[in-house]
Scaffold this active site. Structure first.
Site, mmCIF file in Angstrom:
data_model
loop_
_atom_site.group_PDB
_atom_site.id
_atom_site.type_symbol
_atom_site.label_atom_id
_atom_site.label_comp_id
_atom_site.label_asym_id
_atom_site.label_seq_id
_atom_site.Cartn_x
_atom_site.Cartn_y
_atom_site.Cartn_z
ATOM 1 N N LYS A 147 33.338 48.856 5.188
ATOM 2 C CA LYS A 147 32.416 49.987 5.539
ATOM 3 C C LYS A 147 32.107 50.938 4.446
ATOM 4 O O LYS A 147 32.847 51.642 4.224
ATOM 5 C CB LYS A 147 32.042 50.524 6.551
ATOM 6 C CG LYS A 147 31.050 51.062 7.156
ATOM 7 C CD LYS A 147 31.167 52.504 8.654
ATOM 8 C CE LYS A 147 29.842 52.840 9.214
ATOM 9 N NZ LYS A 147 30.004 53.202 10.175
ATOM 10 N N ASP A 275 30.378 62.388 19.366
ATOM 11 C CA ASP A 275 28.834 61.046 18.830
ATOM 12 C C ASP A 275 30.090 60.335 18.822
ATOM 13 O O ASP A 275 29.200 58.865 18.319
ATOM 14 C CB ASP A 275 28.437 61.580 18.240
ATOM 15 C CG ASP A 275 26.227 61.183 17.816
ATOM 16 O OD1 ASP A 275 26.582 61.046 19.469
ATOM 17 O OD2 ASP A 275 26.488 61.263 17.202
#
Length: 436
Positions: A147, A275
């Site tokens: 990523k 989050d």
């Protein structure tokens, strides 16, 4: 007049001359064929890094300096393979000894790691559907995900790496957190790209038929219409409730899962991280039997090739995942995990998997309503509770009201709400959801 030299030679006994046929062998070099210079440099960098580590003794214990160290190499006017690699590039690996130690603790052999990431180019999965616009790649054998990340994520990773390593040692690698295996900076044409390598959450042998991204919040937590038209959409919290989905686990498996989840969430809370999401991929065993096991299609893309005669361009043989993100799982904050479309080998029985490879897999208990394999892990764990998130909390509170279950809250509140929600969705009974 007789030639004395010839005369002398004539008196010598006859000798059998043995002609040696010497075949010119051209130098063999490892080529890293990819349809993107950045991917070629990434593969070259992985190969260089792993080979360099072979000559470094494994330390008895990691020192503080190991968490600040890096290895860096700069290539100018590359002498060979110019058609596959740029003439000028730089590769930097962060904390190589630390990540080697993490790979070892996660049961990832360096030779397998090297093969997975360099034998054939990683497949590009397109941009993340989230706001970060991160790009995702997956190794040819579907074992590892690469990523692209921001420089702020690299800084955050450095900030938590020592605690993360200590936690992995403490837990013996048995976690639901992402398994971070390497972090790199690549510079091509003067542009820096940061990449992090992780173990793939989903299986390389079992299809994913449904995906959910859960945060424990109900405000704006449903898949968009654009997302729903994808082949395998990523649903969210409200969708999970509406679909009346549940994970059918035995009491023993459920207890072990919740223990890991609570431990990991508490660890994130101590680091002031929030989050994050729980990514759930569901393999329906009955559907899997109907579809048949997916066969491996990617050919070797990096091998010993005769540099004199060249080699076939293998990039055309690679199977690319559609750029529309149809096989990507993600959320509003840029989380995304590609669903593996290919399988390197056939499992011996429907729904069977290798727990040493598919470390995030959970099998439904016998006699459950649906025979399924669940792939469950925490993702997006690098968001720090800082000024930006506090400002986002204030803005969302004004918009939705003080009592709304918005996703952006302080780490302690986020952790408690997250665990409460996940505990409810684990249970098979649907009455628990009436409390949401």
């Amino acid at each position: 007049m007789r030639n004395p030299e010839v005369s002398t030679m004539s008196h010598l006994p006859s000798l059998r001359s043995k002609n040696k046929h010497i075949k010119a062998v051209s130098q063999k070099r490892k080529l890293f064929r990819a349809n993107n210079p950045l991917l070629s440099v990434f593969m070259w960098g992985i190969n260089h890094s792993i080979n360099e580590l072979k000559y470094i003794n494994i330390p008895v214990m990691l020192m503080s300096d190991d968490f600040k160290s890096y290895s860096k190499v700069r290539i100018d006017n590359h002498a060979f393979n110019k058609e596959n690699l740029p003439s000028h590039f730089k590769c930097k690996e962060y904390c190589p000894l630390v990540f080697r130690n993490l790979r070892e603790r996660f049961g990832v052999d360096d030779s397998d790691y090297l093969r997975s990431l360099t034998r054939s180019q990683p497949t590009c999965c397109g941009p993340s559907p989230g706001k970060s616009n991160a790009r995702l790649l997956i190794s040819y054998d579907r074992r590892f995900v690469i990523k692209t990340i921001a420089s702020e994520d690299v800084e955050q990773m450095h900030h938590i790496l020592k605690q993360y390593h200590h936690y992995i040692v403490e837990r013996h690698g048995d976690i639901l957190l992402p398994q971070y295996l390497g972090m790199h900076r690549l510079t091509v044409d003067g542009q820096e790209t940061y990449m992090i390598v992780m173990r793939n959450i989903f299986s390389a042998t079992l299809n994913i038929h449904k995906k959910y991204d859960l945060k424990g919040s109900t405000v704006d937590r449903q898949a968009s219409e654009k997302e729903k038209i994808k082949e395998i959409p990523t649903y969210k919290d409200n969708d999970f409730i509406e679909h009346e989905t549940s994970l059918y686990l035995s009491e023993e498996v459920k207890k072990g899962f919740l223990e890991k989840l609570e431990s990991d969430v508490n660890f994130l809370c101590t680091l002031k991280l929030m989050d994050y999401s729980l990514l759930i991929g569901i393999h329906d065993v009955s559907l899997g039997q109907e579809e048949g096991v997916i066969q491996e299609t990617a050919d070797s893309g990096s091998e010993d090739i005769d540099t004199e005669n060249g080699g076939d361009d293998l990039s055309d043989d690679l199977r690319a995942i559609p750029e529309d993100g149809g096989t990507i799982s993600g959320d509003d904050d840029g989380a995304a995990i590609p669903t593996p479309p290919d399988s390197p080998k056939e499992p011996s029985a429907p729904g069977e998997f290798d727990p040493k490879v598919d470390v995030y897999a959970l099998r439904s208990h016998e006699g459950s309503e649906k025979d399924a394999v669940y792939f469950v892990a925490l993702i997006d764990t690098l968001t720090h509770w800082g000024t930006r998130k506090k400002a986002a909390l204030a803005a969302k509170t004004v918009k939705h009201g003080a009592g709304a279950e918005i996703s952006t809250v302080n780490p302690e509140m986020y952790a408690k709400r997250f665990i409460d929600f996940i505990c409810r969705v684990i249970f098979e009974g649907r009455s628990e959801f009436s409390q949401l």
